[in-house]
Design a protein around this motif. Structure first.
Motif, PDB file in Angstrom:
ATOM      1  N   GLU A  11       0.860  -1.180   0.000  1.00  0.00           N
ATOM      2  CA  GLU A  11       0.000   0.000   0.000  1.00  0.00           C
ATOM      3  C   GLU A  11       0.903   1.239   0.000  1.00  0.00           C
ATOM      4  O   GLU A  11       2.027   1.200   0.508  1.00  0.00           O
ATOM      5  CB  GLU A  11      -0.861   0.025   1.269  1.00  0.00           C
ATOM      6  CG  GLU A  11      -1.780  -1.165   1.418  1.00  0.00           C
ATOM      7  CD  GLU A  11      -2.978  -1.108   0.501  1.00  0.00           C
ATOM      8  OE1 GLU A  11      -3.469   0.008   0.235  1.00  0.00           O
ATOM      9  OE2 GLU A  11      -3.416  -2.178   0.048  1.00  0.00           O
ATOM     10  N   VAL A  12       0.409   2.321  -0.534  1.00  0.00           N
ATOM     11  CA  VAL A  12       1.153   3.582  -0.535  1.00  0.00           C
ATOM     12  C   VAL A  12       1.521   3.941   0.903  1.00  0.00           C
ATOM     13  O   VAL A  12       0.673   3.900   1.797  1.00  0.00           O
ATOM     14  CB  VAL A  12       0.308   4.702  -1.195  1.00  0.00           C
ATOM     15  CG1 VAL A  12       0.956   6.053  -1.008  1.00  0.00           C
ATOM     16  CG2 VAL A  12       0.111   4.405  -2.672  1.00  0.00           C
ATOM     17  N   GLY A  13       2.810   4.235   1.113  1.00  0.00           N
ATOM     18  CA  GLY A  13       3.298   4.602   2.442  1.00  0.00           C
ATOM     19  C   GLY A  13       3.880   3.443   3.232  1.00  0.00           C
ATOM     20  O   GLY A  13       4.475   3.655   4.286  1.00  0.00           O
ATOM     21  N   VAL A  30       5.783   4.173  -2.823  1.00  0.00           N
ATOM     22  CA  VAL A  30       5.083   5.411  -3.172  1.00  0.00           C
ATOM     23  C   VAL A  30       4.023   5.206  -4.251  1.00  0.00           C
ATOM     24  O   VAL A  30       3.417   6.167  -4.717  1.00  0.00           O
ATOM     25  CB  VAL A  30       6.074   6.534  -3.580  1.00  0.00           C
ATOM     26  CG1 VAL A  30       6.928   6.945  -2.386  1.00  0.00           C
ATOM     27  CG2 VAL A  30       6.934   6.142  -4.773  1.00  0.00           C
ATOM     28  N   GLY A  31       3.780   3.957  -4.639  1.00  0.00           N
ATOM     29  CA  GLY A  31       2.717   3.658  -5.591  1.00  0.00           C
ATOM     30  C   GLY A  31       3.228   3.349  -6.988  1.00  0.00           C
ATOM     31  O   GLY A  31       4.383   3.625  -7.333  1.00  0.00           O
ATOM     32  N   PRO A  90      -0.181  10.334   7.479  1.00  0.00           N
ATOM     33  CA  PRO A  90      -1.087  10.030   6.359  1.00  0.00           C
ATOM     34  C   PRO A  90      -0.292   9.640   5.103  1.00  0.00           C
ATOM     35  O   PRO A  90       0.765  10.224   4.816  1.00  0.00           O
ATOM     36  CB  PRO A  90      -1.848  11.340   6.135  1.00  0.00           C
ATOM     37  CG  PRO A  90      -1.764  12.059   7.451  1.00  0.00           C
ATOM     38  CD  PRO A  90      -0.430  11.680   8.035  1.00  0.00           C
ATOM     39  N   ALA A  91      -0.797   8.653   4.373  1.00  0.00           N
ATOM     40  CA  ALA A  91      -0.092   8.125   3.202  1.00  0.00           C
ATOM     41  C   ALA A  91       0.263   9.215   2.195  1.00  0.00           C
ATOM     42  O   ALA A  91       1.376   9.229   1.658  1.00  0.00           O
ATOM     43  CB  ALA A  91      -0.931   7.038   2.540  1.00  0.00           C
ATOM     44  N   GLU A  92      -0.652  10.141   1.963  1.00  0.00           N
ATOM     45  CA  GLU A  92      -0.369  11.189   0.967  1.00  0.00           C
ATOM     46  C   GLU A  92       0.767  12.111   1.425  1.00  0.00           C
ATOM     47  O   GLU A  92       1.547  12.612   0.618  1.00  0.00           O
ATOM     48  CB  GLU A  92      -1.627  11.997   0.613  1.00  0.00           C
ATOM     49  CG  GLU A  92      -2.261  12.772   1.753  1.00  0.00           C
ATOM     50  CD  GLU A  92      -3.225  11.961   2.620  1.00  0.00           C
ATOM     51  OE1 GLU A  92      -3.790  12.565   3.548  1.00  0.00           O
ATOM     52  OE2 GLU A  92      -3.413  10.750   2.393  1.00  0.00           O
ATOM     53  N   VAL A  93       0.910  12.297   2.730  1.00  0.00           N
ATOM     54  CA  VAL A  93       2.004  13.113   3.273  1.00  0.00           C
ATOM     55  C   VAL A  93       3.331  12.357   3.142  1.00  0.00           C
ATOM     56  O   VAL A  93       4.353  12.937   2.762  1.00  0.00           O
ATOM     57  CB  VAL A  93       1.725  13.492   4.750  1.00  0.00           C
ATOM     58  CG1 VAL A  93       2.920  14.195   5.382  1.00  0.00           C
ATOM     59  CG2 VAL A  93       0.480  14.368   4.840  1.00  0.00           C
ATOM     60  N   VAL A  95       4.108  10.085   0.889  1.00  0.00           N
ATOM     61  CA  VAL A  95       4.474  10.076  -0.527  1.00  0.00           C
ATOM     62  C   VAL A  95       4.956  11.455  -0.968  1.00  0.00           C
ATOM     63  O   VAL A  95       5.974  11.565  -1.655  1.00  0.00           O
ATOM     64  CB  VAL A  95       3.296   9.590  -1.403  1.00  0.00           C
ATOM     65  CG1 VAL A  95       3.601   9.774  -2.877  1.00  0.00           C
ATOM     66  CG2 VAL A  95       2.987   8.138  -1.082  1.00  0.00           C
ATOM     67  N   ARG A  96       4.249  12.495  -0.581  1.00  0.00           N
ATOM     68  CA  ARG A  96       4.647  13.865  -0.954  1.00  0.00           C
ATOM     69  C   ARG A  96       6.060  14.166  -0.457  1.00  0.00           C
ATOM     70  O   ARG A  96       6.914  14.623  -1.211  1.00  0.00           O
ATOM     71  CB  ARG A  96       3.665  14.883  -0.371  1.00  0.00           C
ATOM     72  CG  ARG A  96       4.002  16.338  -0.730  1.00  0.00           C
ATOM     73  CD  ARG A  96       3.299  17.335   0.156  1.00  0.00           C
ATOM     74  NE  ARG A  96       3.822  17.202   1.519  1.00  0.00           N
ATOM     75  CZ  ARG A  96       3.110  17.415   2.621  1.00  0.00           C
ATOM     76  NH1 ARG A  96       1.853  17.762   2.546  1.00  0.00           N
ATOM     77  NH2 ARG A  96       3.665  17.273   3.805  1.00  0.00           N
ATOM     78  N   CYS A  99       8.776  11.896  -2.260  1.00  0.00           N
ATOM     79  CA  CYS A  99       9.047  12.328  -3.641  1.00  0.00           C
ATOM     80  C   CYS A  99       9.768  13.675  -3.692  1.00  0.00           C
ATOM     81  O   CYS A  99      10.571  13.913  -4.592  1.00  0.00           O
ATOM     82  CB  CYS A  99       7.752  12.365  -4.447  1.00  0.00           C
ATOM     83  SG  CYS A  99       7.100  10.689  -4.759  1.00  0.00           S
TER      84      CYS A  99
END
Length: 171
Positions: A11-13, A30-31, A90-93, A95-96, A99
């Motif tokens: 999973e992402v993260g 990161v996906g 949070p996964a989006e944090v 990944v952000r 990257c």
């Protein structure tokens, strides 16, 4: 046998732990099949024990690479075991932030700033390396055993050979 593309889907993260023989390499998923990881110059697929040369490097590059290119034929697993102790960001944090680091050269220290520290800081906001902690505990236990061993040798010497020494000048 190492998981394949069809066995497991990170999973992402997620943190990815890759077994390199004498140590583990860590990355963040990161996906789309990609990971971000802190890679000293010696961190290459198939480097085996020679990857331990990373202790000689003071800098490492943050890379975004295909998971399967980095894993190669090594075993790997998803390892979010610190989730029990720390709240994942949070996964989006994750990944952000991961990257945003790609392409940067960072200080590298196998004891204070390695790939596991990098990955856990991205996931939890806290840099930690269990393999460094475990290695430190092993060294401490070995040191204590050596210390105790020397003490026992001295004690045995005193017991078995510690009698009055003869002075060759005495008559």
């Amino acid at each position: 046998m190492a998981p394949t593309l069809y066995d497991v889907k990170p999973e992402v993260g997620d943190l990815i732990e890759i077994y390199r023989g004498t140590y583990q390499h860590w990355a963040v998923y990161v996906g789309d099949g990609f990971i971000v990881h802190l890679a000293p110059p010696s961190e290459v697929v198939g480097a085996g024990a020679s990857s331990m040369m990373s202790v000689l490097y003071e800098k490492a590059l943050v890379k975004k690479e295909d998971l399967w290119d980095v894993v190669g034929t090594n075993e790997w697993k998803i390892n979010n075991s610190l989730d029990e102790e720390c709240e994942p960001r949070p996964a989006e944090v994750i990944v952000r932030d991961a990257c945003a680091m790609v392409g940067k050269e960072l200080p590298y220290c196998v004891f204070r700033g390695n790939c596991e520290h990098f990955a856990t800081e991205l996931r939890y906001g806290k840099a930690e390396s269990r393999q460094v902690r475990k290695a430190g505990q092993t060294v401490m236990v070995a040191g204590a055993a050596a210390f105790l061993g020397l003490g026992l040798v001295a004690l045995a010497g005193a017991f078995f050979g510690g009698g009055k020494k003869e002075n060759k000048n005495e008559k």
